[in-house]
Scaffold this motif. Sequence first.
Motif, PDB file in Angstrom:
ATOM      1  N   PHE A  12       0.840  -1.232   0.055  1.00 20.44           N
ATOM      2  CA  PHE A  12      -0.092  -0.043  -0.025  1.00 20.44           C
ATOM      3  C   PHE A  12       0.709   1.276   0.052  1.00 20.44           C
ATOM      4  O   PHE A  12       0.491   2.265  -0.678  1.00 20.44           O
ATOM      5  CB  PHE A  12      -1.018  -0.021   1.400  1.00 20.44           C
ATOM      6  N   SER A  13       1.846   1.265   0.617  1.00 22.98           N
ATOM      7  CA  SER A  13       2.773   2.324   0.763  1.00 22.98           C
ATOM      8  C   SER A  13       3.623   2.554  -0.354  1.00 22.98           C
ATOM      9  O   SER A  13       3.677   3.950  -0.739  1.00 22.98           O
ATOM     10  CB  SER A  13       4.119   2.236   1.829  1.00 22.98           C
ATOM     11  N   LEU A  14       3.871   1.627  -1.220  1.00 22.32           N
ATOM     12  CA  LEU A  14       4.610   1.847  -2.449  1.00 22.32           C
ATOM     13  C   LEU A  14       3.439   2.255  -3.268  1.00 22.32           C
ATOM     14  O   LEU A  14       4.054   3.094  -4.239  1.00 22.32           O
ATOM     15  CB  LEU A  14       5.130   0.497  -2.925  1.00 22.32           C
ATOM     16  N   ALA A  15       2.334   1.516  -3.622  1.00 30.14           N
ATOM     17  CA  ALA A  15       1.372   1.989  -4.727  1.00 30.14           C
ATOM     18  C   ALA A  15       0.791   3.549  -4.239  1.00 30.14           C
ATOM     19  O   ALA A  15       0.757   4.388  -5.262  1.00 30.14           O
ATOM     20  CB  ALA A  15       0.409   1.175  -4.578  1.00 30.14           C
ATOM     21  N   GLY A  16       0.724   3.684  -2.792  1.00 35.30           N
ATOM     22  CA  GLY A  16       0.146   4.824  -2.515  1.00 35.30           C
ATOM     23  C   GLY A  16       1.113   6.005  -2.687  1.00 35.30           C
ATOM     24  O   GLY A  16       0.727   7.089  -3.112  1.00 35.30           O
ATOM     25  N   THR A  17       2.413   5.685  -2.640  1.00 34.72           N
ATOM     26  CA  THR A  17       3.350   6.788  -3.074  1.00 34.72           C
ATOM     27  C   THR A  17       3.257   7.286  -4.562  1.00 34.72           C
ATOM     28  O   THR A  17       3.242   8.366  -4.655  1.00 34.72           O
ATOM     29  CB  THR A  17       4.813   6.566  -2.747  1.00 34.72           C
ATOM     30  N   LEU A  18       3.294   6.164  -5.268  1.00 40.80           N
ATOM     31  CA  LEU A  18       3.000   6.648  -6.809  1.00 40.80           C
ATOM     32  C   LEU A  18       1.640   7.284  -7.036  1.00 40.80           C
ATOM     33  O   LEU A  18       1.729   8.263  -7.755  1.00 40.80           O
ATOM     34  CB  LEU A  18       3.245   5.036  -7.455  1.00 40.80           C
ATOM     35  N   VAL A  19       0.465   6.719  -6.503  1.00 37.80           N
ATOM     36  CA  VAL A  19      -0.541   7.498  -6.599  1.00 37.80           C
ATOM     37  C   VAL A  19      -0.550   8.763  -6.121  1.00 37.80           C
ATOM     38  O   VAL A  19      -1.194   9.790  -6.672  1.00 37.80           O
ATOM     39  CB  VAL A  19      -1.628   6.654  -6.088  1.00 37.80           C
ATOM     40  N   THR A  20      -0.030   9.059  -4.989  1.00 37.62           N
ATOM     41  CA  THR A  20       0.024  10.451  -4.390  1.00 37.62           C
ATOM     42  C   THR A  20       0.984  11.179  -5.388  1.00 37.62           C
ATOM     43  O   THR A  20       0.460  12.526  -5.415  1.00 37.62           O
ATOM     44  CB  THR A  20       0.558  10.231  -3.020  1.00 37.62           C
ATOM     45  N   VAL A  21       1.952  10.960  -5.975  1.00 41.60           N
ATOM     46  CA  VAL A  21       2.635  11.636  -6.781  1.00 41.60           C
ATOM     47  C   VAL A  21       2.102  11.877  -8.074  1.00 41.60           C
ATOM     48  O   VAL A  21       2.053  13.191  -8.501  1.00 41.60           O
ATOM     49  CB  VAL A  21       4.015  10.936  -7.304  1.00 41.60           C
ATOM     50  N   ILE A  22       1.060  11.015  -8.538  1.00 39.29           N
ATOM     51  CA  ILE A  22       0.430  11.470  -9.798  1.00 39.29           C
ATOM     52  C   ILE A  22      -0.783  12.346  -9.292  1.00 39.29           C
ATOM     53  O   ILE A  22      -1.004  13.534  -9.959  1.00 39.29           O
ATOM     54  CB  ILE A  22      -0.380  10.230 -10.202  1.00 39.29           C
ATOM     55  N   GLY A  47      -5.520  10.027  -9.885  1.00 39.44           N
ATOM     56  CA  GLY A  47      -4.827   8.794  -9.041  1.00 39.44           C
ATOM     57  C   GLY A  47      -5.923   7.810  -8.755  1.00 39.44           C
ATOM     58  O   GLY A  47      -5.371   6.514  -8.535  1.00 39.44           O
ATOM     59  N   PHE A  48      -7.168   8.137  -8.625  1.00 40.24           N
ATOM     60  CA  PHE A  48      -8.276   7.315  -8.568  1.00 40.24           C
ATOM     61  C   PHE A  48      -8.057   5.842  -9.538  1.00 40.24           C
ATOM     62  O   PHE A  48      -8.143   4.622  -9.126  1.00 40.24           O
ATOM     63  CB  PHE A  48      -9.695   7.587  -8.518  1.00 40.24           C
ATOM     64  N   ILE A  49      -8.095   6.290 -10.702  1.00 41.36           N
ATOM     65  CA  ILE A  49      -8.088   5.256 -11.772  1.00 41.36           C
ATOM     66  C   ILE A  49      -6.880   4.329 -11.530  1.00 41.36           C
ATOM     67  O   ILE A  49      -6.858   3.131 -11.620  1.00 41.36           O
ATOM     68  CB  ILE A  49      -7.796   5.828 -13.213  1.00 41.36           C
ATOM     69  N   VAL A  50      -5.603   4.753 -11.244  1.00 38.36           N
ATOM     70  CA  VAL A  50      -4.240   3.872 -11.034  1.00 38.36           C
ATOM     71  C   VAL A  50      -4.572   3.205  -9.927  1.00 38.36           C
ATOM     72  O   VAL A  50      -4.012   2.266  -9.844  1.00 38.36           O
ATOM     73  CB  VAL A  50      -3.046   4.900 -11.070  1.00 38.36           C
ATOM     74  N   TYR A 105      -2.874  14.905   3.202  1.00 36.64           N
ATOM     75  CA  TYR A 105      -2.359  13.249   2.742  1.00 36.64           C
ATOM     76  C   TYR A 105      -1.988  12.798   4.233  1.00 36.64           C
ATOM     77  O   TYR A 105      -2.341  11.342   4.458  1.00 36.64           O
ATOM     78  CB  TYR A 105      -1.018  13.307   1.943  1.00 36.64           C
ATOM     79  N   ALA A 106      -1.577  13.473   5.413  1.00 36.10           N
ATOM     80  CA  ALA A 106      -1.320  12.854   6.526  1.00 36.10           C
ATOM     81  C   ALA A 106      -2.388  12.265   7.315  1.00 36.10           C
ATOM     82  O   ALA A 106      -2.370  11.375   7.978  1.00 36.10           O
ATOM     83  CB  ALA A 106      -0.467  13.824   7.372  1.00 36.10           C
ATOM     84  N   VAL A 107      -3.572  12.861   7.193  1.00 37.98           N
ATOM     85  CA  VAL A 107      -4.851  12.276   7.503  1.00 37.98           C
ATOM     86  C   VAL A 107      -5.283  11.507   6.797  1.00 37.98           C
ATOM     87  O   VAL A 107      -6.081  10.210   7.276  1.00 37.98           O
ATOM     88  CB  VAL A 107      -5.802  13.279   7.937  1.00 37.98           C
ATOM     89  N   SER A 108      -5.665  11.517   5.531  1.00 38.90           N
ATOM     90  CA  SER A 108      -6.520  10.642   4.496  1.00 38.90           C
ATOM     91  C   SER A 108      -6.022   9.484   4.289  1.00 38.90           C
ATOM     92  O   SER A 108      -6.541   8.447   4.028  1.00 38.90           O
ATOM     93  CB  SER A 108      -7.045  11.510   3.517  1.00 38.90           C
TER      94      SER A 108
END
Length: 134
Positions: A12-22, A47-50, A105-108
């Motif tokens: 989740f952290s790895l994917a989330g990092t990519l999605v957050t960057v997008i 980000g949602f789609i990815v 991002y820190a909360v959500s």
Amino acid sequence: MKKEVIGEMIRFSLAGTLVTVIHYAVYWLLQLVINVNIAWTAGYIAGFIVNYYLSAYFIFHEKTNAKNGAGFGGAHLVNYFLQMGLLNFFLWMDLSPEMAPVGVYAVSIPVNFLLVRFVFKHSQNKSKESNTAL
């Protein structure tokens, strides 16, 4: 903590990092020329789609289907409104449009992990129960 959950959190952290960057990249570029709420929404959609495909295949090792797609969409609808509220709150607190997303991002992100994990694990458990009943 179970090994399975730790693995999910790492993925989740790895994917989330990519999605957050997008998400942030789209937001950052667009907020220079349009309203921050519209820019945030455009970034969220990208980000949602990815995120859906990464969540299904990479994080939880599930196939995409209508049930987890609907659950994922519902979880993200909650997450979207949480993020929009937080974004506008941090902007109201005079954080710059570039820095306000850090608080969002820190909360959500932790809230989103719990919601999405529930969707995929609940869907997975229901599938196992229906297969067992056959």
